[in-house]
Enzyme design. Sequence first.
Site, mmCIF file in Angstrom:
data_model
loop_
_atom_site.group_PDB
_atom_site.id
_atom_site.type_symbol
_atom_site.label_atom_id
_atom_site.label_comp_id
_atom_site.label_asym_id
_atom_site.label_seq_id
_atom_site.Cartn_x
_atom_site.Cartn_y
_atom_site.Cartn_z
ATOM 1 N N ASP A 62 -5.172 4.075 2.442
ATOM 2 C CA ASP A 62 -4.601 3.539 3.834
ATOM 3 C C ASP A 62 -5.857 4.404 4.215
ATOM 4 O O ASP A 62 -6.314 3.590 5.758
ATOM 5 C CB ASP A 62 -3.471 4.231 4.194
ATOM 6 C CG ASP A 62 -3.521 5.713 3.870
ATOM 7 O OD1 ASP A 62 -4.142 6.403 3.047
ATOM 8 O OD2 ASP A 62 -2.434 6.155 4.362
ATOM 9 N N ARG B 51 -6.933 11.905 4.346
ATOM 10 C CA ARG B 51 -5.894 12.653 4.647
ATOM 11 C C ARG B 51 -4.576 11.953 2.951
ATOM 12 O O ARG B 51 -4.983 12.896 1.995
ATOM 13 C CB ARG B 51 -4.783 11.928 5.717
ATOM 14 C CG ARG B 51 -3.853 12.681 6.177
ATOM 15 C CD ARG B 51 -2.990 12.179 7.326
ATOM 16 N NE ARG B 51 -2.624 10.856 7.433
ATOM 17 C CZ ARG B 51 -2.303 9.736 8.131
ATOM 18 N NH1 ARG B 51 -2.580 10.049 9.659
ATOM 19 N NH2 ARG B 51 -2.132 8.686 8.338
ATOM 20 N N GLU B 52 -4.059 10.694 3.207
ATOM 21 C CA GLU B 52 -3.295 10.724 2.019
ATOM 22 C C GLU B 52 -3.935 10.241 0.760
ATOM 23 O O GLU B 52 -3.838 10.382 0.211
ATOM 24 C CB GLU B 52 -1.898 9.652 2.680
ATOM 25 C CG GLU B 52 -0.880 10.451 3.544
ATOM 26 C CD GLU B 52 -0.758 8.935 4.711
ATOM 27 O OE1 GLU B 52 0.520 8.403 4.263
ATOM 28 O OE2 GLU B 52 -0.530 9.482 5.992
ATOM 29 N N ASP C 52 -0.957 -1.936 4.349
ATOM 30 C CA ASP C 52 -2.315 -1.785 4.779
ATOM 31 C C ASP C 52 -2.652 -3.177 4.636
ATOM 32 O O ASP C 52 -3.658 -4.184 4.805
ATOM 33 C CB ASP C 52 -3.078 -0.506 5.027
ATOM 34 C CG ASP C 52 -2.065 0.820 5.195
ATOM 35 O OD1 ASP C 52 -0.748 0.865 4.555
ATOM 36 O OD2 ASP C 52 -2.968 1.326 6.074
ATOM 37 N N TRP D 64 4.909 -4.076 4.094
ATOM 38 C CA TRP D 64 5.003 -3.093 2.996
ATOM 39 C C TRP D 64 4.986 -3.564 1.409
ATOM 40 O O TRP D 64 3.929 -4.413 0.928
ATOM 41 C CB TRP D 64 5.544 -2.138 2.976
ATOM 42 C CG TRP D 64 4.689 -1.379 4.238
ATOM 43 C CD1 TRP D 64 3.501 -0.439 3.763
ATOM 44 C CD2 TRP D 64 4.438 -1.130 5.117
ATOM 45 N NE1 TRP D 64 3.104 0.159 4.847
ATOM 46 C CE2 TRP D 64 3.513 -0.189 6.103
ATOM 47 C CE3 TRP D 64 4.994 -2.107 5.584
ATOM 48 C CZ2 TRP D 64 3.606 -0.137 7.612
ATOM 49 C CZ3 TRP D 64 5.684 -1.787 8.401
ATOM 50 C CH2 TRP D 64 4.219 -1.095 8.166
ATOM 51 N N GLU E 62 -7.031 4.101 13.202
ATOM 52 C CA GLU E 62 -5.211 4.607 12.823
ATOM 53 C C GLU E 62 -4.447 4.355 14.070
ATOM 54 O O GLU E 62 -3.871 3.471 14.160
ATOM 55 C CB GLU E 62 -5.012 5.917 11.778
ATOM 56 C CG GLU E 62 -3.535 5.023 11.959
ATOM 57 C CD GLU E 62 -2.856 7.302 10.989
ATOM 58 O OE1 GLU E 62 -3.345 7.893 11.193
ATOM 59 O OE2 GLU E 62 -1.176 6.936 10.486
ATOM 60 N N HIS F 142 -9.260 4.372 8.916
ATOM 61 C CA HIS F 142 -7.937 3.146 8.807
ATOM 62 C C HIS F 142 -7.932 1.917 8.858
ATOM 63 O O HIS F 142 -8.216 1.029 10.130
ATOM 64 C CB HIS F 142 -6.823 3.029 9.529
ATOM 65 C CG HIS F 142 -5.577 3.735 8.640
ATOM 66 N ND1 HIS F 142 -5.713 5.467 8.676
ATOM 67 C CD2 HIS F 142 -4.337 3.564 8.840
ATOM 68 C CE1 HIS F 142 -5.095 5.724 8.236
ATOM 69 N NE2 HIS F 142 -3.589 5.107 8.124
HETATM 70 C C1 BGC Z 1 -0.545 5.686 6.528
HETATM 71 C C2 BGC Z 1 -0.063 3.584 7.109
HETATM 72 C C3 BGC Z 1 1.326 3.755 6.302
HETATM 73 C C4 BGC Z 1 2.095 4.014 6.960
HETATM 74 C C5 BGC Z 1 3.714 3.706 6.224
HETATM 75 C C6 BGC Z 1 0.559 6.362 7.188
HETATM 76 O O1 BGC Z 1 0.742 7.349 6.867
HETATM 77 O O2 BGC Z 1 -1.222 6.483 6.483
HETATM 78 O O3 BGC Z 1 -1.244 3.111 7.289
HETATM 79 O O4 BGC Z 1 1.570 1.832 6.314
HETATM 80 O O5 BGC Z 1 2.150 5.889 7.001
HETATM 81 O O6 BGC Z 1 4.212 3.591 7.696
#
Ligand code: BGC
Length: 879
Positions: free
Chosen positions: A461, A465-466, A473, A534, A765, A783
């Site tokens: 994503d 961060r994550e 995505d 998703w 994002e 993003h």
């Molecule tokens: C991510 C998104 C992801 C989403 C889910 C976020 O924190 O960065 O890109 O798809 O969470 O809703």
Amino acid sequence: MVQIFNARQTGGIKPVFSWKLRGDENQRIYRIQVSGEKGNTVWDSGNVESDERHNIPCPIQLEKEQKYNWSIYVMGEKSGEDTAEGDAFLTEISKWEAKWMEPDRIRKPIIDSTQPVQPKGRCERPQDGLEKLDEAVYMRKTFLLQECPKSALLYAASHGIYSIWVNGHQVSDLFAPGNTSYKKHIDYQIYDVAKYLQHGKNVICVVLADGWYTGKIGAVGIGQQFGSENAILFQLSVIGQNGTKETIMSDEDMKWSDGAIRYADLYVGEYYDANYEKEGWLETDYDDHSWRPVRVNPDGYEQLVRQSIPAIRETRMIRPTVLQTPKGELLLDAGENIVGYTSFELTLNKGDIISLEHSETIDKDGNYIQNIIGQNKNQTDYYVAKDAGNHCFKPQFSFHGFRYVRVKGTTDTDPSHYQIHVIETPLRDTGTFRCSDERLNKLQENILRSQKGNLISIPTDCPQRERTGWTGDMQVYARTGCYEQDIEMFLRHWLRDMEHEQLPDGQIPHIVPYMPSHDIMKPPGLEGVSAAGWSDAAVIVPWRLYEAYGDKQILRECFPMMKRYMDATKRMAAERPEGYDEMSPDRQKWQKYLWNTGFQYGDWLMPSIQMSGRSIFEVVTETGYIIASVYYALTTDIMRQVCMALGETKLEKEYEDLNTKIREAFAKEYINEDGTMKKDYQGVYVTALAAGCVPEEKKKAALDRLETLIQENDNRLDTGFLSVPYLLPVLHKNGRKELANTLLFQDKCPSWLYEVKMGATTMWEYWNGYAEDGTPSDGSMNHFAFGCVGEYLYRTILGITPLTPGYQEVLIQPDTTCGLNFVEGSFETIWGTIEVSWKLDGKKVKLNLTVPPDVTAKVVLNDYIKTVGCGTYHIETCQ
Ligand code: BGC
């Protein structure tokens, strides 16, 4: 004339071969020859009369532990011919015998918070990584060779990430073995190391760091997700001059020690203290008698697979600008938001500590800030000098998403002492786009930069961060991604993990690879949850790959996963929604065709909700079920087409019927008599229209309402994650092309060009990543998801749309009334490159087109309509 380019193979014992052509004649014959190291031919296809040139399988199984060469010969219809040598490739290991070896130590306890979202992006104290993280592990194994070998292949994989040196030469890939669904799949790498080995004593040295296996990964940032300790597995297969085989492997003979890397975490950063350096440890005669014993990890080899995607590499170097912030701090500016790390060469005193803190943004006054939310996302590297003098440092086991670096511990402002290294999974660029509006050119650059920064081993994503494989995505972005780069094998590799992560009941998680800490983020009672948009990636992404690359094997490979997922979706949709008992019997009947149960993100990040300061979860209640039902229509329709492509006639009919029922149910449940929607949001109209959920007689009213909503919103979009990709195409296709283009050229927030106006170098994002006054948000600045507008640039503005999967038949229909004076670009299909450029000249439109061999293009340019084969064309019409 025919000319071969981009000849490539997938390696291994069952390789597939591909090449592309330039020229003015179609391919009549091809011939592939594969030879062993001695030049002996092992497979010769002979002359094959065919236009095929993508993923041609080798019909025989090659031998393991071999290096092969291959060549391709092509003859065209007019007898033009060409030959090309493909790259040599290696095959799988014959049999694993090595042992997974890990350091015999006790790791620090996990003291991280289990709160899903931490308000602060940083550790409280700058160096508390030292309290939470363990040292990188240094390992050695020495061995004797009776002679200098003829060939030597080293196979390696790890828990955690590794670097390997053979007699002091670093031979390994960056961040190997990469990020996969470790419980089911770990890639192993193969290195040709013969040239580094010698007669007599040799040494293999390893450094192991936490990587994704034990590192503090994901949104929650908790370590040890797949196991509590790192381990190395390597096996060196040596063939002597007279053909004798010898195997050297990781086992109890190894020793380990800590060393200069006091910790290394992908997200937190790396801490290098030169005082702990082990002088000479890479050399054969280093004295390691004080090193500690290793222990065996009993894991087997079932998960191991030869890596089939390119290894991560440093692809660019940037010399940063050195700035002083208003606060007087030293700041490096890479000039663009990238993924990689920083190195330096500085004169330091003994004990000096240099810290490199990485961030995507500075605040509106130009001071350093960290915009990223969550624990253990420090993105900070440290270097401690052990003596006075010149010191070089570059982290090896951590990377960051950043544009700015705050440097502490030195006052050296000489830019030539710093370097920013950009990393990527090196995939081939396949799209170009340039036009008369610099803002769109910038947008295109930003889309590609975000794509490259996020395709690090898996599609993530965001890179800071994550860094997680959020399925939604890529689902929304895949079409654009396929224009920009050759992502076929990269995504097939990821889709295999998606299948690995599929739950026994067919559900697909929101993230792939899955990490147990993600459970913390799930709404209570919804363990193992699927969500529309998703989890639907399981159906949509393989289909996007088929559209772009035309290989049915992609569909065959994914079909069992797709089908099981759709069965699960059908079951979930059939569950009774809340309030079912109060519904009229009529209404009750169609409920099972609506996906109105469980957790749904809906039109996630819809701007009017996200930017209003209200909870972003409001979009879940507002649009969750209506958007999930539309996506149910989209995926069943894709399944119908998949079944058609695969000849699954019975199932095709079933999906067709189901899709019809879903669309009918949607219309009854969610569309008012006057064609407006029960949920009156742009994204609902857009997706419902895209999925064919709006009955013909209500289409005009729905489109009118969508137009009004956009106009009332000051000609700005209000579409979230799941509807954005369809917004411009739906408007354009349904006779509202002026409005589509108004949205494209809009530069008020939210819009694509607002980001460009505000100086973005990657896709954000949040649409309001920066406020008008330059204040950054706490969202990610990298993003790729909203970069899905790239598809519109390639398809509608440049005008290249596939008519058949793989672009063998293509429509060339640019929108020359979009407001631009010229557009030029190209797309490298599996056949060769389609080049288009058009420009306005008074009332005339001039179009140049190159069609590669074996492709036919239907050109539609105002009143000019003609289908042409390969060649170059100059077409002129009046607007
Ligand atoms: C991510 C998104 C992801 C989403 C889910 C976020 O924190 O960065 O890109 O798809 O969470 O809703």
